[in-house]
Design a protein around this motif. Structure first.
Motif, PDB file in Angstrom:
ATOM      1  N   MET A   7      36.451  28.917  41.340  1.00  0.00           N
ATOM      2  CA  MET A   7      35.643  29.997  41.903  1.00  0.00           C
ATOM      3  C   MET A   7      36.229  31.371  41.560  1.00  0.00           C
ATOM      4  O   MET A   7      35.506  32.325  41.278  1.00  0.00           O
ATOM      5  CB  MET A   7      35.533  29.825  43.418  1.00  0.00           C
ATOM      6  CG  MET A   7      34.651  28.647  43.830  1.00  0.00           C
ATOM      7  SD  MET A   7      34.337  28.584  45.602  1.00  0.00           S
ATOM      8  CE  MET A   7      35.948  28.141  46.230  1.00  0.00           C
ATOM      9  N   ARG A   8      37.545  31.474  41.561  1.00  0.00           N
ATOM     10  CA  ARG A   8      38.179  32.747  41.223  1.00  0.00           C
ATOM     11  C   ARG A   8      37.913  33.119  39.767  1.00  0.00           C
ATOM     12  O   ARG A   8      37.705  34.299  39.448  1.00  0.00           O
ATOM     13  CB  ARG A   8      39.679  32.656  41.486  1.00  0.00           C
ATOM     14  CG  ARG A   8      40.025  32.579  42.968  1.00  0.00           C
ATOM     15  CD  ARG A   8      41.494  32.240  43.199  1.00  0.00           C
ATOM     16  NE  ARG A   8      42.383  33.299  42.696  1.00  0.00           N
ATOM     17  CZ  ARG A   8      43.713  33.238  42.785  1.00  0.00           C
ATOM     18  NH1 ARG A   8      44.294  32.161  43.319  1.00  0.00           N
ATOM     19  NH2 ARG A   8      44.461  34.234  42.321  1.00  0.00           N
ATOM     20  N   LEU A   9      37.899  32.113  38.892  1.00  0.00           N
ATOM     21  CA  LEU A   9      37.570  32.373  37.495  1.00  0.00           C
ATOM     22  C   LEU A   9      36.120  32.814  37.349  1.00  0.00           C
ATOM     23  O   LEU A   9      35.802  33.725  36.574  1.00  0.00           O
ATOM     24  CB  LEU A   9      37.833  31.121  36.650  1.00  0.00           C
ATOM     25  CG  LEU A   9      39.298  30.755  36.423  1.00  0.00           C
ATOM     26  CD1 LEU A   9      39.416  29.347  35.840  1.00  0.00           C
ATOM     27  CD2 LEU A   9      39.977  31.757  35.494  1.00  0.00           C
ATOM     28  N   ALA A  10      35.236  32.151  38.099  1.00  0.00           N
ATOM     29  CA  ALA A  10      33.816  32.511  38.056  1.00  0.00           C
ATOM     30  C   ALA A  10      33.595  33.930  38.555  1.00  0.00           C
ATOM     31  O   ALA A  10      32.651  34.622  38.132  1.00  0.00           O
ATOM     32  CB  ALA A  10      32.992  31.521  38.882  1.00  0.00           C
ATOM     33  N   ALA A  11      34.502  34.369  39.461  1.00  0.00           N
ATOM     34  CA  ALA A  11      34.378  35.718  40.013  1.00  0.00           C
ATOM     35  C   ALA A  11      34.947  36.771  39.073  1.00  0.00           C
ATOM     36  O   ALA A  11      34.891  37.969  39.376  1.00  0.00           O
ATOM     37  CB  ALA A  11      35.077  35.791  41.372  1.00  0.00           C
ATOM     38  N   GLY A  12      35.538  36.346  37.971  1.00  0.00           N
ATOM     39  CA  GLY A  12      35.980  37.301  36.968  1.00  0.00           C
ATOM     40  C   GLY A  12      37.476  37.414  36.764  1.00  0.00           C
ATOM     41  O   GLY A  12      37.932  38.222  35.952  1.00  0.00           O
TER      42      GLY A  12
ATOM     43  N   GLU B 122      46.159  34.903  33.184  1.00  0.00           N
ATOM     44  CA  GLU B 122      46.978  35.361  34.299  1.00  0.00           C
ATOM     45  C   GLU B 122      47.045  34.310  35.400  1.00  0.00           C
ATOM     46  O   GLU B 122      48.097  34.085  36.009  1.00  0.00           O
ATOM     47  CB  GLU B 122      46.422  36.681  34.845  1.00  0.00           C
ATOM     48  CG  GLU B 122      46.586  37.860  33.889  1.00  0.00           C
ATOM     49  CD  GLU B 122      48.036  38.087  33.490  1.00  0.00           C
ATOM     50  OE1 GLU B 122      48.918  37.999  34.371  1.00  0.00           O
ATOM     51  OE2 GLU B 122      48.282  38.333  32.291  1.00  0.00           O
ATOM     52  N   LEU B 123      45.916  33.647  35.677  1.00  0.00           N
ATOM     53  CA  LEU B 123      45.908  32.584  36.689  1.00  0.00           C
ATOM     54  C   LEU B 123      46.788  31.411  36.250  1.00  0.00           C
ATOM     55  O   LEU B 123      47.488  30.802  37.057  1.00  0.00           O
ATOM     56  CB  LEU B 123      44.481  32.095  36.958  1.00  0.00           C
ATOM     57  CG  LEU B 123      43.666  32.872  37.992  1.00  0.00           C
ATOM     58  CD1 LEU B 123      42.286  32.241  38.160  1.00  0.00           C
ATOM     59  CD2 LEU B 123      44.381  32.917  39.333  1.00  0.00           C
TER      60      LEU B 123
ATOM     61  N   PRO C   1      53.803  29.696  31.071  1.00  0.00           N
ATOM     62  CA  PRO C   1      54.282  31.018  30.626  1.00  0.00           C
ATOM     63  C   PRO C   1      53.456  31.606  29.492  1.00  0.00           C
ATOM     64  O   PRO C   1      53.436  32.818  29.302  1.00  0.00           O
ATOM     65  CB  PRO C   1      55.716  30.728  30.164  1.00  0.00           C
ATOM     66  CG  PRO C   1      56.114  29.486  30.894  1.00  0.00           C
ATOM     67  CD  PRO C   1      54.862  28.679  30.993  1.00  0.00           C
ATOM     68  N   ALA C   2      52.761  30.747  28.726  1.00  0.00           N
ATOM     69  CA  ALA C   2      51.925  31.218  27.611  1.00  0.00           C
ATOM     70  C   ALA C   2      50.474  31.368  28.020  1.00  0.00           C
ATOM     71  O   ALA C   2      49.577  31.359  27.168  1.00  0.00           O
ATOM     72  CB  ALA C   2      52.046  30.253  26.440  1.00  0.00           C
ATOM     73  N   GLY C   3      50.207  31.494  29.314  1.00  0.00           N
ATOM     74  CA  GLY C   3      48.834  31.648  29.782  1.00  0.00           C
ATOM     75  C   GLY C   3      48.023  30.368  29.696  1.00  0.00           C
ATOM     76  O   GLY C   3      46.802  30.411  29.606  1.00  0.00           O
TER      77      GLY C   3
END
Length: 626
Positions: free
Chosen positions: A296-301, A306-307, A319-321
């Motif tokens: 949901m946080r990804l859907a919110a932008g 970073e996540l 560490p590499a995203g």
């Protein structure tokens, strides 16, 4: 081939088998397997239980693989003595059977269900974190085992382990014993020491010709030359054959056409993920809830990379995203791959469950591999053609050398026929020479072959490495010779000079030690002053190791100091004094530290108890070697 041996000798199956049939190499060692020995005795019975021929053969085979793996890339199987490996394997199988019978006599048993659980949980048998029957069968086949054989080995290993654990866990140490050890460990000592060298005493040594002759007569066996051989040889070097290779443009084009025909365009996908691990502390429901929250946080932008850095439980990619790199079809397993290849570039998946937990997957890019272009692969094709052609010439020349060396009485004909130079090497002993060729173990072994020395034959081809093969011939065999007294006079002079100087130094310091023990003051000797160090512990590295060892062997002084006289490795002597022994304050030691010391000492006592039991069982066992 050696890589396959290594691969098949490193997994859990090999470790379990080696745990059962591993030879006590503290007694034998890899080097001892390189020598020639007599045959082995096998099979055997232990208290009426037979050790089968199959067990011995299987154990010896795996032992051989393990040794070759340890010897590395250039391992030479011919260095191993199969008779000794077989004998040592049988010795260890006998000990294994004794221990299995010992565990059984204690009414120790293992249920089949427990063994099945061990097998299912073995990492080597898993694919994508899940037990895989096909993988299980393949691993066992590589080790030369059937499931029944492996289960039997696992049962024996577990029985032995259970009895060993029983001894380890039942041993105990009293608080008073632990405190005594801690007091000894924490003890410090005030020490002083004086070291005196040989220099002043060497000047006073006087030797007569009679002294030299007497020493020579008593030690003649020490003054022999080494057995040596001088060889001549022919060498075929693949690198030298490159000049004979000509590039064929038509063949180059044919190679390229074959490369294009074999080319298959494959889609490559660049993947990132955020993993929420399912573990003892995070159950399935909690992990799924967290993954859904992240979705949901990804859907919110929020930014995926970073996540991943802050929330992913994958320490390798976080560490590499979350970046996992590039994948093609078939490189991944199960639901993860299905999700990856169902996404379009830039899309993010719903939470995907695998054996590790839940994954949120992002497809960050898609590319398609392009067909090769001639100019781009030309250098690679040229290298392949040159390698293939030089390999063909090399194999052909080695074959010719083999035939010619066998049929010729010397190296002249093979040299003329193959346009090779006969190379002469300087004499060398069984320890090898200084040159690359004469330091090679295979060359040394061939050069000291009794048949080649006696009959003057050409050797069989000796493969030095993947690109060099040689044939040698003994030019001269130099037998050990007694050196004359005149030849070794300088060596004897040095030996006797140091010996007599040491005796004089020892006598001088013994006299000084007697005075010190009677209460005399410590004074300099030959200009050397006493060194003083207070409150040094057993692990102190600021003082010479030999001095520290002597200081902590001395008794606590009743008055004044305790003394000892020691000889150091470099020939000097030292007088060591302990002036005070300082005991630690154990009231400052915590209960946890004391318990930790008790645990260490208990474990050590358990090891001693278990080893004593093994020795007793071995002494009592009725072993018959057939």
């Amino acid at each position: 081939m050696l890589q396959n041996i290594r691969d098949n000798s490193q997994g859990i199956v090999a470790k379990i088998i080696v745990g059962l049939i591993v030879v006590t190499f503290a007694l034998f060692g890899v080097e001892s397997l390189v020598s020639l020995t007599s045959g082995s005795n096998a099979p055997a019975t232990v208290n009426g239980v037979e050790i089968s021929e199959r067990d011995v053969l299987q154990g010896a085979d795996l032992q051989r693989r393990q040794i070759l793996a340890q010897m590395g890339e250039n391992a030479d199987p011919t260095l191993l003595d199969d008779n000794l490996i077989r004998k040592a394997t049988l010795d260890n199988l006998i000990q294994q059977e004794i221990l299995v019978q010992s565990a059984a006599s204690q009414d120790m048993q293992i249920a089949d269900q427990a063994l099945d659980q061990m097998i299912v949980n073995t990492q080597d048998f898993k694919v994508d974190g899940v037990f895989n029957p096909d993988r299980y069968q393949a691993v066992l086949r590589n080790a030369g085992l059937t499931p029944m054989m492996y289960k039997n080995l696992l049962r024996k290993e577990s029985l032995i382990s259970y009895e060993r654990s029983g001894y380890m866990l039942s041993a105990f140490v009293l608080n008073s014993e632990a405190e005594r050890i801690m007091a000894l460990d924490g003890q410090t000592r005030d020490i002083a020491y004086l070291t005196v060298g040989l220099q002043d005493y060497i000047k006073e040594v006087s030797l007569t010709p009679a002294d030299l002759s007497a020493y020579y007569d008593a030690h003649k066996q020490d003054f022999m030359t080494d057995e040596q051989v001088a060889i001549e040889y022919l060498l075929i070097n693949k690198a030298d054959l490159l000049k004979e290779v000509t590039l064929d443009d038509a063949e180059l084009q044919s190679q390229f056409e074959q490369l294009k025909a074999a080319f298959k365009s494959e889609e490559q996908r660049v993947v990132s993920h955020i993993m929420i691990e399912v573990s003892d502390s995070v159950d399935d429901a909690a992990a799924l809830a967290k993954a859904q929250d992240l979705e949901m946080r990804l859907a919110a932008g929020e930014d995926f990379a970073e996540l991943a850095k802050t929330e992913s439980d994958d320490p390798g990619s976080a560490p590499a995203g979350g970046d996992l790199g590039v994948y093609q079809q078939g490189m991944l397993d199960g639901p993860f791959e299905q999700a990856v290849f169902a996404l379009n570039a830039g899309e993010v998946s719903e939470p995907v469950r695998t054996a590790f937990g839940y994954h949120i997957i992002k497809l960050t890019g898609v590319s398609v591999s392009e067909a090769p272009v001639f100019e781009e692969v030309k250098d690679q094709l040229i290298a392949e053609q040159m390698d293939n052609k030089v390999e063909q010439i090399y194999v052909e020349r080695v074959g010719q050398l083999t035939d010619l060396a066998f049929s010729s009485g010397d190296l002249q004909e093979p040299a003329a026929e193959l346009n090779l130079n006969i190379v002469e090497a300087a004499p060398f002993s069984r320890q090898g020479g200084n040159a690359d060729i004469t330091a090679n173990p295979r060359v040394i072994r061939a050069a000291f072959n009794e048949e080649l020395i006696r009959d003057g034959l050409n050797s069989d081809p000796i493969e030095l490495d993947s690109g060099r093969t040689m044939v040698l011939r003994i030019k001269e065999h130099i037998r050990p010779r007694q050196l004359s007294e005149e030849e070794v006079k300088p060596q004897i002079t040095d030996i006797l000079t140091l010996q007599k100087a040491g005796e004089a130094l020892q006598a001088s310091l013994e006299s000084e030690l007697e005075k010190l023990q009677q209460g005399a003051e410590r004074t300099a000797i030959n200009g050397t002053e006493w060194q003083v160090a207070d409150a040094v512990g057993r692990g102190d590295r600021g003082q010479p190791v030999e001095i520290m060892a002597a200081a902590f062997k001395l008794p606590e002084p009743e008055q004044g100091a305790s003394y000892s006289l020691i000889a150091l490795q470099d020939g000097t002597r030292a007088i060591v004094a302990v002036t005070a022994v300082n005991q630690p304050d154990l009231s400052e030691v915590s209960a946890d530290e004391k318990q930790a010391m008790r645990n260490i000492l208990s474990q050590r006592a358990g090891q001693f108890d278990y080893q004593s039991m093994i020795e007793a069982r071995k002494d009592a066992a009725e072993v018959e070697r057939l």
